[in-house]
Design an enzyme around this catalytic site. Structure first.
Site, PDB file in Angstrom:
ATOM      1  N   ASP A  35       0.859  -1.180   0.000  1.00  0.00           N
ATOM      2  CA  ASP A  35       0.000   0.000   0.000  1.00  0.00           C
ATOM      3  C   ASP A  35       0.897   1.232   0.000  1.00  0.00           C
ATOM      4  O   ASP A  35       2.111   1.125   0.017  1.00  0.00           O
ATOM      5  CB  ASP A  35      -0.878   0.028   1.258  1.00  0.00           C
ATOM      6  CG  ASP A  35      -1.768  -1.198   1.355  1.00  0.00           C
ATOM      7  OD1 ASP A  35      -2.069  -1.804   0.320  1.00  0.00           O
ATOM      8  OD2 ASP A  35      -2.154  -1.539   2.481  1.00  0.00           O
ATOM      9  N   LYS A  57      -3.799   1.599  -1.669  1.00  0.00           N
ATOM     10  CA  LYS A  57      -4.964   1.975  -0.885  1.00  0.00           C
ATOM     11  C   LYS A  57      -4.592   3.130   0.022  1.00  0.00           C
ATOM     12  O   LYS A  57      -3.704   3.021   0.828  1.00  0.00           O
ATOM     13  CB  LYS A  57      -5.445   0.783  -0.060  1.00  0.00           C
ATOM     14  CG  LYS A  57      -6.045  -0.258  -0.959  1.00  0.00           C
ATOM     15  CD  LYS A  57      -6.338  -1.536  -0.243  1.00  0.00           C
ATOM     16  CE  LYS A  57      -7.038  -1.306   1.048  1.00  0.00           C
ATOM     17  NZ  LYS A  57      -7.383  -2.558   1.702  1.00  0.00           N
ATOM     18  N   MET A 172      -7.812   7.444  10.296  1.00  0.00           N
ATOM     19  CA  MET A 172      -8.641   7.715   9.108  1.00  0.00           C
ATOM     20  C   MET A 172      -9.784   8.678   9.434  1.00  0.00           C
ATOM     21  O   MET A 172     -10.904   8.534   8.917  1.00  0.00           O
ATOM     22  CB  MET A 172      -9.215   6.391   8.549  1.00  0.00           C
ATOM     23  CG  MET A 172      -8.132   5.456   8.065  1.00  0.00           C
ATOM     24  SD  MET A 172      -8.775   3.877   7.470  1.00  0.00           S
ATOM     25  CE  MET A 172      -9.119   3.016   9.005  1.00  0.00           C
TER      26      MET A 172
HETATM   27  N1  SAH Z   1      -2.525  -0.643  10.148  1.00  0.00           N
HETATM   28  C1  SAH Z   1      -2.141   0.739  10.271  1.00  0.00           C
HETATM   29  C2  SAH Z   1      -3.315   1.666  10.141  1.00  0.00           C
HETATM   30  C3  SAH Z   1      -4.025   1.559   8.804  1.00  0.00           C
HETATM   31  S1  SAH Z   1      -5.333   2.683   8.646  1.00  0.00           S
HETATM   32  C4  SAH Z   1      -1.380   0.944  11.571  1.00  0.00           C
HETATM   33  O1  SAH Z   1      -1.363   0.057  12.421  1.00  0.00           O
HETATM   34  O2  SAH Z   1      -0.767   2.003  11.727  1.00  0.00           O
HETATM   35  C5  SAH Z   1      -4.536   4.074   7.948  1.00  0.00           C
HETATM   36  C6  SAH Z   1      -4.489   5.196   8.930  1.00  0.00           C
HETATM   37  O3  SAH Z   1      -3.418   5.030   9.843  1.00  0.00           O
HETATM   38  C7  SAH Z   1      -4.251   6.567   8.342  1.00  0.00           C
HETATM   39  O4  SAH Z   1      -5.420   7.114   7.790  1.00  0.00           O
HETATM   40  C8  SAH Z   1      -3.798   7.324   9.558  1.00  0.00           C
HETATM   41  O5  SAH Z   1      -4.894   7.609  10.413  1.00  0.00           O
HETATM   42  C9  SAH Z   1      -2.951   6.292  10.264  1.00  0.00           C
HETATM   43  N2  SAH Z   1      -1.508   6.386   9.944  1.00  0.00           N
HETATM   44  C10 SAH Z   1      -0.717   5.388   9.534  1.00  0.00           C
HETATM   45  N3  SAH Z   1       0.561   5.792   9.425  1.00  0.00           N
HETATM   46  C11 SAH Z   1       0.581   7.094   9.794  1.00  0.00           C
HETATM   47  C12 SAH Z   1       1.607   8.079   9.912  1.00  0.00           C
HETATM   48  N4  SAH Z   1       2.884   7.809   9.628  1.00  0.00           N
HETATM   49  N5  SAH Z   1       1.253   9.311  10.330  1.00  0.00           N
HETATM   50  C13 SAH Z   1      -0.027   9.614  10.625  1.00  0.00           C
HETATM   51  N6  SAH Z   1      -1.029   8.719  10.525  1.00  0.00           N
HETATM   52  C14 SAH Z   1      -0.739   7.476  10.122  1.00  0.00           C
END
Ligand code: SAH
Length: 247
Positions: A35, A57, A172
């Site tokens: 992704d 995505k 999100m």
């Molecule tokens: N599985 C991932 C989350 C997936 S959903 C995890 O555990 O981190 C995707 C969301 O994660 C984004 O919309 C945001 O809210 C958050 N996200 C992931 N990486 C990020 C980053 N480096 N900085 C800010 N938000 C992040």
């Protein structure tokens, strides 16, 4: 001959927070389906000979639909390939990883899951906000902000969420932030509760916007806040240090 399947979390951004097991598994891959979230620093280190498939995505716009991704994984494994599905953060937190291993299992394919450091904890942490703290929060709730709270079919119970003590961490949630804060206040959340939004955590262009449940939608709009961002609501936000902890 069947190949192998791995569901791998890449961590919240950058190579430093990727696990050693993730590195080993990625280095053994014939095919990597990724992704956007893992980010360029990690994608630049995929094995030279591996086939790279961008599943793109990101904030809801899909390059490949979920079904197509799952079908592709199954097909590549059945071709005998070592297949790595690479996801940002931890693959099981709002990552649809659960659905992907279900599909693979339906096809008789065993999957090794490699946990990752989740953005939900690490991104606030890196700006000095602990999601729990003895003085401020003895519980933390992780929710997706992907659903519009004004829709009757929302899977989230805003009445309960508004009443919960402790920290609320929203992933999100940028697009629906005004609806989310309105739903919380409507159900009794103190409008003065502190809020921090951390955009692009752990990236060079990381940015933090702070406010309260009452004023954060306007502040976010004025600042042009965009995904990906982690939103933290609760007393722990008072521990935010503008100068940061982790230079
Ligand atoms: N599985 C991932 C989350 C997936 S959903 C995890 O555990 O981190 C995707 C969301 O994660 C984004 O919309 C945001 O809210 C958050 N996200 C992931 N990486 C990020 C980053 N480096 N900085 C800010 N938000 C992040």
């Amino acid at each position: 001959m069947t190949g192998r399947a791995y569901l791998v979390g890449s961590g919240p951004g950058g190579l430093g927070l990727m696990t050693i097991r993730a590195r080993e598994v990625i280095d053994s891959a014939d095919v990597v389906l990724y992704d956007q979230l893992p980010g360029e620093e990690i994608l630049a280190t995929l094995p030279k000979n591996a086939e790279r498939i961008d599943c793109g995505k990101y904030g809801g716009s899909h390059t490949l639909e979920q079904d197509a991704i799952e079908e592709l994984m199954v097909r590549k494994v059945k071709e005998g390939k070592t297949v790595v599905r690479l996801k940002g953060g931890d693959p099981f937190l709002f990552g649809r990883g659960g659905e992907e291993i279900e599909t693979l299992r339906e096809h008789g394919i065993a999957v090794e899951v490699v946990p990752g450091v989740t953005s939900a904890i690490a991104v606030p942490e890196m700006v000095g906000i602990p999601v729990t703290h003895r003085r401020y929060a003895s519980q933390v709730t992780f929710i997706t902000g992907h659903e519009d709270p004004t829709k009757p079919e929302s899977a989230l119970d805003w009445e309960v969420l508004a009443r919960l003590k402790g920290t609320l961490v929203i992933l999100m949630g940028v697009k629906n932030l005004p609806a989310i804060t309105a739903a919380l206040v409507e159900h009794g959340k103190d409008p003065a509760t502190p809020v921090a939004i951390i955009e692009r955590g752990l990236r060079p262009d990381q940015r933090v916007t702070v406010g309260t449940v009452a004023d954060i939608p306007e502040k976010a709009r004025a600042a042009g806040v965009r995904p990906p961002a982690v939103i933290v609501i609760g007393g722990v936000v008072e521990l935010y240090e503008e100068d940061g902890l982790s230079e």
